[in-house]
Motif scaffolding. Sequence first.
Motif, mmCIF file in Angstrom:
data_model
loop_
_atom_site.group_PDB
_atom_site.id
_atom_site.type_symbol
_atom_site.label_atom_id
_atom_site.label_comp_id
_atom_site.label_asym_id
_atom_site.label_seq_id
_atom_site.Cartn_x
_atom_site.Cartn_y
_atom_site.Cartn_z
ATOM 1 N N HIS A 58 0.896 -1.150 0.000
ATOM 2 C CA HIS A 58 0.000 0.000 0.000
ATOM 3 C C HIS A 58 0.942 1.209 0.000
ATOM 4 O O HIS A 58 1.401 1.646 1.062
ATOM 5 N N ALA A 59 1.251 1.720 -1.190
ATOM 6 C CA ALA A 59 2.352 2.684 -1.320
ATOM 7 C C ALA A 59 2.150 3.925 -0.463
ATOM 8 O O ALA A 59 3.096 4.434 0.153
ATOM 9 N N PHE A 60 0.893 4.440 -0.387
ATOM 10 C CA PHE A 60 0.688 5.707 0.337
ATOM 11 C C PHE A 60 1.065 5.593 1.811
ATOM 12 O O PHE A 60 1.399 6.586 2.459
ATOM 13 N N GLN A 61 1.038 4.349 2.346
ATOM 14 C CA GLN A 61 1.340 4.191 3.772
ATOM 15 C C GLN A 61 2.800 4.498 4.100
ATOM 16 O O GLN A 61 3.150 4.669 5.271
ATOM 17 N N ARG A 62 3.671 4.602 3.065
ATOM 18 C CA ARG A 62 5.050 5.014 3.325
ATOM 19 C C ARG A 62 5.078 6.372 4.020
ATOM 20 O O ARG A 62 5.967 6.661 4.813
ATOM 21 N N GLY A 63 4.091 7.216 3.712
ATOM 22 C CA GLY A 63 4.051 8.559 4.307
ATOM 23 C C GLY A 63 3.719 8.572 5.787
ATOM 24 O O GLY A 63 3.922 9.588 6.451
ATOM 25 N N MET A 64 3.187 7.492 6.338
ATOM 26 C CA MET A 64 2.871 7.457 7.778
ATOM 27 C C MET A 64 3.805 6.516 8.538
ATOM 28 O O MET A 64 3.579 6.226 9.712
ATOM 29 N N ALA A 65 4.881 6.080 7.853
ATOM 30 C CA ALA A 65 5.818 5.161 8.504
ATOM 31 C C ALA A 65 6.410 5.821 9.748
ATOM 32 O O ALA A 65 6.896 6.948 9.691
ATOM 33 N N GLY A 66 6.342 5.128 10.853
ATOM 34 C CA GLY A 66 6.910 5.649 12.101
ATOM 35 C C GLY A 66 5.991 6.588 12.856
ATOM 36 O O GLY A 66 6.344 7.048 13.943
ATOM 37 N N LEU A 67 4.812 6.885 12.314
ATOM 38 C CA LEU A 67 3.904 7.832 12.981
ATOM 39 C C LEU A 67 2.920 7.136 13.920
ATOM 40 O O LEU A 67 2.108 7.793 14.556
ATOM 41 N N ALA A 68 2.993 5.818 13.991
ATOM 42 C CA ALA A 68 2.039 5.090 14.851
ATOM 43 C C ALA A 68 2.802 4.301 15.919
ATOM 44 O O ALA A 68 2.352 3.251 16.360
ATOM 45 N N GLU A 69 3.954 4.827 16.314
ATOM 46 C CA GLU A 69 4.815 4.064 17.231
ATOM 47 C C GLU A 69 4.778 4.620 18.647
ATOM 48 O O GLU A 69 5.767 4.557 19.365
ATOM 49 N N ALA A 99 3.465 11.464 -5.085
ATOM 50 C CA ALA A 99 4.755 11.833 -4.475
ATOM 51 C C ALA A 99 5.203 10.780 -3.461
ATOM 52 O O ALA A 99 6.379 10.394 -3.412
ATOM 53 N N ILE A 100 4.260 10.304 -2.639
ATOM 54 C CA ILE A 100 4.607 9.310 -1.613
ATOM 55 C C ILE A 100 4.925 7.971 -2.277
ATOM 56 O O ILE A 100 5.894 7.290 -1.919
ATOM 57 N N ALA A 101 4.116 7.592 -3.261
ATOM 58 C CA ALA A 101 4.344 6.304 -3.932
ATOM 59 C C ALA A 101 5.683 6.303 -4.674
ATOM 60 O O ALA A 101 6.398 5.294 -4.666
ATOM 61 N N ALA A 102 6.036 7.424 -5.297
ATOM 62 C CA ALA A 102 7.324 7.482 -6.002
ATOM 63 C C ALA A 102 8.475 7.263 -5.019
ATOM 64 O O ALA A 102 9.436 6.538 -5.312
ATOM 65 N N GLN A 103 8.382 7.900 -3.842
ATOM 66 C CA GLN A 103 9.418 7.691 -2.829
ATOM 67 C C GLN A 103 9.481 6.215 -2.423
ATOM 68 O O GLN A 103 10.560 5.615 -2.339
ATOM 69 N N ALA A 104 8.302 5.628 -2.171
ATOM 70 C CA ALA A 104 8.267 4.209 -1.777
ATOM 71 C C ALA A 104 8.876 3.330 -2.869
ATOM 72 O O ALA A 104 9.671 2.423 -2.586
ATOM 73 N N TYR A 105 8.521 3.600 -4.115
ATOM 74 C CA TYR A 105 8.990 2.739 -5.208
ATOM 75 C C TYR A 105 10.498 2.899 -5.443
ATOM 76 O O TYR A 105 11.183 1.928 -5.762
ATOM 77 N N VAL A 106 11.004 4.123 -5.308
ATOM 78 C CA VAL A 106 12.458 4.315 -5.443
ATOM 79 C C VAL A 106 13.186 3.508 -4.364
ATOM 80 O O VAL A 106 14.189 2.833 -4.633
ATOM 81 N N GLU A 107 12.650 3.548 -3.143
ATOM 82 C CA GLU A 107 13.282 2.769 -2.062
ATOM 83 C C GLU A 107 13.178 1.269 -2.344
ATOM 84 O O GLU A 107 14.112 0.511 -2.060
ATOM 85 N N ARG A 143 1.898 7.149 -12.399
ATOM 86 C CA ARG A 143 2.958 8.165 -12.543
ATOM 87 C C ARG A 143 4.164 7.804 -11.676
ATOM 88 O O ARG A 143 5.313 7.937 -12.094
ATOM 89 N N ALA A 144 3.881 7.361 -10.454
ATOM 90 C CA ALA A 144 4.980 6.993 -9.543
ATOM 91 C C ALA A 144 5.749 5.786 -10.076
ATOM 92 O O ALA A 144 6.980 5.731 -9.998
ATOM 93 N N ALA A 145 5.009 4.827 -10.632
ATOM 94 C CA ALA A 145 5.659 3.631 -11.170
ATOM 95 C C ALA A 145 6.521 3.997 -12.368
ATOM 96 O O ALA A 145 7.666 3.540 -12.494
ATOM 97 N N ALA A 146 5.990 4.856 -13.242
ATOM 98 C CA ALA A 146 6.751 5.242 -14.435
ATOM 99 C C ALA A 146 8.042 5.956 -14.030
ATOM 100 O O ALA A 146 9.107 5.706 -14.599
ATOM 101 N N GLU A 147 7.945 6.824 -13.046
ATOM 102 C CA GLU A 147 9.121 7.596 -12.622
ATOM 103 C C GLU A 147 10.190 6.672 -12.028
ATOM 104 O O GLU A 147 11.373 6.806 -12.311
#
Length: 454
Positions: A58-69, A99-107, A143-147
């Motif tokens: 779930h790519a968008f969840q990269r943006g909340m990583a560490g926020l539920a700890e 934007a969040i998915a692109a970051q997740a996919y690059v990682e 778009r995130a996948a293409a990038e």
Amino acid sequence: MKKLHFAHALLPDGWAAGVRITVDDQGRIAAVDADMPADGCEAHAGIALPGLPNLHSHAFQRGMAGLAERRGATEENFWGWRQVMYRFLAVLDPDDVAAIAAQAYVEMVESGFTSVAEFHYLHHAPGGGRYGDPAEMAAAIGRAAAESGIGVTHLPVFYGFGGFGGGAPEPGQRRFVTAPDEFQRIVAASRHALRDLPDAMVGVAPHSIRAVTPGTLAEVVDAAAAVPIHIHIAEQQREVDECLAWSGRRSVDWLLDEMPVDGRWCLVHATHVSAGEVSRIAASGAVAGLCPITEANLGDGLYPLPAFLARGGRLGVGSDSNVRIDAAEELRLLEYGQRLRDQMRNVVVSHADRSTGRALCDLALAGGAQATGRAVGRLAPGHRADIVMLDPEHPALVGRQGDHWLDGWLFAADGRAIDRVWIGGRAVVERGRHLLRESVRRRFARTMRRLLEN
Ligand SMILES: [Zn+2]
């Protein structure tokens, strides 16, 4: 045609030296030849592996990583975490998701995942209003996948209800709830939106048994025909208890009784299963989609891996919540969880003198490829030229050979063991860094600052 040459490569038959991989203009492998000179090729001194498929994200969840700890006032388990997740997703717009998915996919790509099955349920606008294009959010993922270059199996999620037997959805679920006919429009529009991604696959994902009724699930599955079908199942004991109360059957038993589960299916998590259910999953030919980092983070539980493997079960790994993104770490933690529970070592290997790293890679490559429904996971003609190259000089790999490279990568190395990555024959990572790492990270940073200020 492009010709890559590697000092060593892991081929379907095993390790080979002096390997020339010829890539056609569509990004597929046209030929693989061992013991070849490097003449006329782009030559690399590294160790080439098939890129790993990530079968659940779930790519968008990269943006909340560490926020539920941090400990909250309510229950400290998956269900409490889900409330944090619902609050986070409530405000995301398509550009935020891209934007969040692109970051997740690059990682993902930098860590060795070269394809991803995106389990995509964020269909509607904030508040639940409809976008003019039902695939507005799917296009953001595209778009995130293409990038990033990552190969995609897009899985629009059917989320019909808020609980077993057709319960009313809660407000946090407004952005994903659809009727079956609207869902079919989302699937068709997603196919159209992703048509230019190289070799993209669009499957379907009934979210979970608790989010469907028997009738709507059958409708979604009937319409799916030959594409991958993914479903969350038995991640939590409470879900199994609720399924028992509703149907008199455990979750996996219910699914296998009611649906034509076969090799098209990926049962994501399947954590809480009886011995009988383990045998039935293995016999069905479905892939168990295990997500060790997320399952540890959410306190889900441990999959009964030895019993499943003894019955010839198929599995792959996924990064799910993306709280950490690291292909090697998923495989390491998969093995380590079993070691901690069973108080033994090298659990996934059944025969003496076999490599655990090799066994983990073989399982995740075959199961991941099956679950994503794409020709990936093998350096062989007809498959995507998705290649991860390890650095033979990395301290955890230097002086070793063959399967010891995989054991070193999975158990002893850090993220710097990966030197280069090609996806569909296109170079996307050099010296461990994605070619667009900086621009993707800057846009992600702007997005996160704005989201977290509010
Ligand atoms: Zn999931």
